[in-house]
Design a protein around this motif. Structure first.
Motif, PDB file in Angstrom:
ATOM      1  N   GLY A   1       8.363   9.588   2.048  1.00 19.10           N
ATOM      2  CA  GLY A   1       8.399  10.249   0.759  1.00 19.10           C
ATOM      3  C   GLY A   1       7.436  11.604   0.881  1.00 19.10           C
ATOM      4  O   GLY A   1       6.514  11.456   1.151  1.00 19.10           O
ATOM      5  N   SER A   2       7.882  12.526   0.177  1.00 22.59           N
ATOM      6  CA  SER A   2       6.994  14.312  -0.248  1.00 22.59           C
ATOM      7  C   SER A   2       7.287  15.035  -0.939  1.00 22.59           C
ATOM      8  O   SER A   2       8.323  14.958  -1.422  1.00 22.59           O
TER       9      SER A   2
ATOM     10  N   VAL B   1      -5.233  25.496   3.349  1.00 19.08           N
ATOM     11  CA  VAL B   1      -4.431  25.850   2.381  1.00 19.08           C
ATOM     12  C   VAL B   1      -3.389  24.547   1.820  1.00 19.08           C
ATOM     13  O   VAL B   1      -3.314  23.895   2.337  1.00 19.08           O
ATOM     14  N   PRO B   2      -4.090  23.620   0.560  1.00 17.25           N
ATOM     15  CA  PRO B   2      -3.338  22.482   0.075  1.00 17.25           C
ATOM     16  C   PRO B   2      -1.487  23.263   0.036  1.00 17.25           C
ATOM     17  O   PRO B   2      -1.162  24.052  -0.933  1.00 17.25           O
ATOM     18  N   VAL B   3      -0.457  22.019   0.489  1.00 13.53           N
ATOM     19  CA  VAL B   3       0.540  22.952  -0.168  1.00 13.53           C
ATOM     20  C   VAL B   3       1.119  21.398  -0.348  1.00 13.53           C
ATOM     21  O   VAL B   3       2.608  21.613  -1.187  1.00 13.53           O
ATOM     22  N   GLY B   4       0.985  20.189  -0.229  1.00 11.83           N
ATOM     23  CA  GLY B   4       1.823  19.113  -0.912  1.00 11.83           C
ATOM     24  C   GLY B   4       1.377  17.989  -0.792  1.00 11.83           C
ATOM     25  O   GLY B   4       0.404  17.852  -0.203  1.00 11.83           O
ATOM     26  N   ILE B   5       1.790  16.863  -1.029  1.00 11.18           N
ATOM     27  CA  ILE B   5       1.034  15.840  -0.771  1.00 11.18           C
ATOM     28  C   ILE B   5       2.868  14.959   0.441  1.00 11.18           C
ATOM     29  O   ILE B   5       4.009  14.928  -0.585  1.00 11.18           O
ATOM     30  N   GLN B   6       2.043  14.438   1.076  1.00 12.14           N
ATOM     31  CA  GLN B   6       2.829  13.483   2.252  1.00 12.14           C
ATOM     32  C   GLN B   6       2.783  11.951   1.774  1.00 12.14           C
ATOM     33  O   GLN B   6       1.986  11.735   1.985  1.00 12.14           O
ATOM     34  N   ALA B   7       3.524  10.694   1.691  1.00 13.04           N
ATOM     35  CA  ALA B   7       3.127   9.618   1.842  1.00 13.04           C
ATOM     36  C   ALA B   7       3.785   8.877   2.517  1.00 13.04           C
ATOM     37  O   ALA B   7       4.874   9.185   3.022  1.00 13.04           O
TER      38      ALA B   7
ATOM     39  N   TRP C   1       0.583  -0.966   0.167  1.00 13.42           N
ATOM     40  CA  TRP C   1      -0.151  -0.075  -0.094  1.00 13.42           C
ATOM     41  C   TRP C   1       1.068   1.124  -0.030  1.00 13.42           C
ATOM     42  O   TRP C   1       1.897   1.427   0.395  1.00 13.42           O
ATOM     43  N   ALA C   2      -0.055   2.402  -0.117  1.00 12.92           N
ATOM     44  CA  ALA C   2       0.910   3.912  -0.320  1.00 12.92           C
ATOM     45  C   ALA C   2      -0.311   4.509  -0.103  1.00 12.92           C
ATOM     46  O   ALA C   2      -0.559   5.199  -0.974  1.00 12.92           O
ATOM     47  N   LEU C   3       0.169   5.131   1.286  1.00 13.72           N
ATOM     48  CA  LEU C   3      -1.283   5.734   0.984  1.00 13.72           C
ATOM     49  C   LEU C   3      -0.506   7.377   1.279  1.00 13.72           C
ATOM     50  O   LEU C   3       0.029   7.844   2.027  1.00 13.72           O
ATOM     51  N   GLU C   4      -1.579   8.031   0.222  1.00 11.48           N
ATOM     52  CA  GLU C   4      -1.231   9.778  -0.388  1.00 11.48           C
ATOM     53  C   GLU C   4      -1.788  10.133   0.060  1.00 11.48           C
ATOM     54  O   GLU C   4      -2.624  10.351   0.267  1.00 11.48           O
ATOM     55  N   LEU C   5      -1.624  11.241   1.389  1.00  9.55           N
ATOM     56  CA  LEU C   5      -1.649  12.422   1.447  1.00  9.55           C
ATOM     57  C   LEU C   5      -2.189  13.433   0.884  1.00  9.55           C
ATOM     58  O   LEU C   5      -0.657  13.844   1.211  1.00  9.55           O
TER      59      LEU C   5
END
Length: 238
Positions: free
Chosen positions: A132-133, A111-117, A100-104
């Motif tokens: 990873g992010s 405010v959306p600023v990025g992705i943390q996986a 699995w990869a939880l992409e959050l």
């Protein structure tokens, strides 16, 4: 009269429990009003994915750098945005207890600023999670990178019962390496890999549960989880 079978719950939360996953904390960063900002890791629904695709299209790093294994940030703004959509839609469908990869989405003060996986293969056996992010260029240098990694580690260790967290970064990515060391990871080797046709050293790091539990007080966030039980059940963590 013949009893009728109980109706199945076919809501999104029942069908796809990770859709309700959120981790929230108030964190001290240099960029917030009074130094405190509300940071959230949130499941990527379509609206949030589109917002983050637009953010990525405006830049994630300087043109002469490449912090990623796959150079998805190369191309026109339209191509970069589409690559975010394509990857996230694919990752969403590949969730199972075995892999699995939880992409959050990372959201700061709304405010959306990025992705943390957070991702893992055979987590029920290894207990190890890889992080990873990426962070939009316009939000870098504000302390958010460190805060979002800490929140991800709270989710990994406190929410999902990880025994270790790993990560990696190219040796010429000082910002990522600095954040990794700052939150307590230890060096765990290195290897030479090919990046855009050039040999570059990639540094590996590991953070063990004992080290995480002994972290300094300023790295202990007061985290609120939502949708955690459903996510754990969906991934077979019990």
């Amino acid at each position: 009269m013949t009893p009728q079978p109980a109706a199945h719950d076919l809501s999104l939360a029942a069908l796809w429990p990770v859709s309700g996953l959120r981790a929230t904390a108030d964190v001290a960063t240099p960029g917030g009003t009074g130094g405190v900002r509300t940071l959230e890791l949130r499941y990527l629904d379509d609206d949030l994915v589109v917002e983050l695709a637009r953010l990525a299209s405006r830049g994630v790093h300087s043109p002469d750098a490449m912090p990623f294994d796959v150079p998805w940030t190369r191309g026109t703004p339209l191509e970069v945005a589409r690559s975010v959509l394509a990857y996230q839609w694919g990752a969403r469908s590949r969730l199972s207890p075995e892999r699995w990869a939880l992409e959050l989405g990372v959201v700061v003060d709304g405010v959306p600023v990025g992705i943390q996986a957070l991702q893992s293969d055979e987590f029920l056996v290894t207990g190890s999670i890889e992080t990873g992010s990426w962070l939009g260029l316009e939000h870098q240098g504000t302390g958010v990178g460190t805060a979002m990694r800490l929140l991800a580690l709270h989710l990994a260790f406190d929410g999902l019962d990880a025994r270790a967290a790993t990560t990696s970064a190219w040796e010429d990515n000082p910002a990522s390496n600095a954040v990794t060391r700052k939150v307590g990871y230890e060096r765990d080797g290195a290897r030479t890999e090919v990046r855009e046709g050039t040999a570059v050293e990639k540094l590996r790091y590991r953070l063990r549960r004992g080290t995480w539990e002994a972290r300094p007080a300023h790295q202990q966030l007061d985290v609120t989880f939502h949708g955690l039980d459903g996510t754990r059940g969906f991934l077979g963590i019990g």
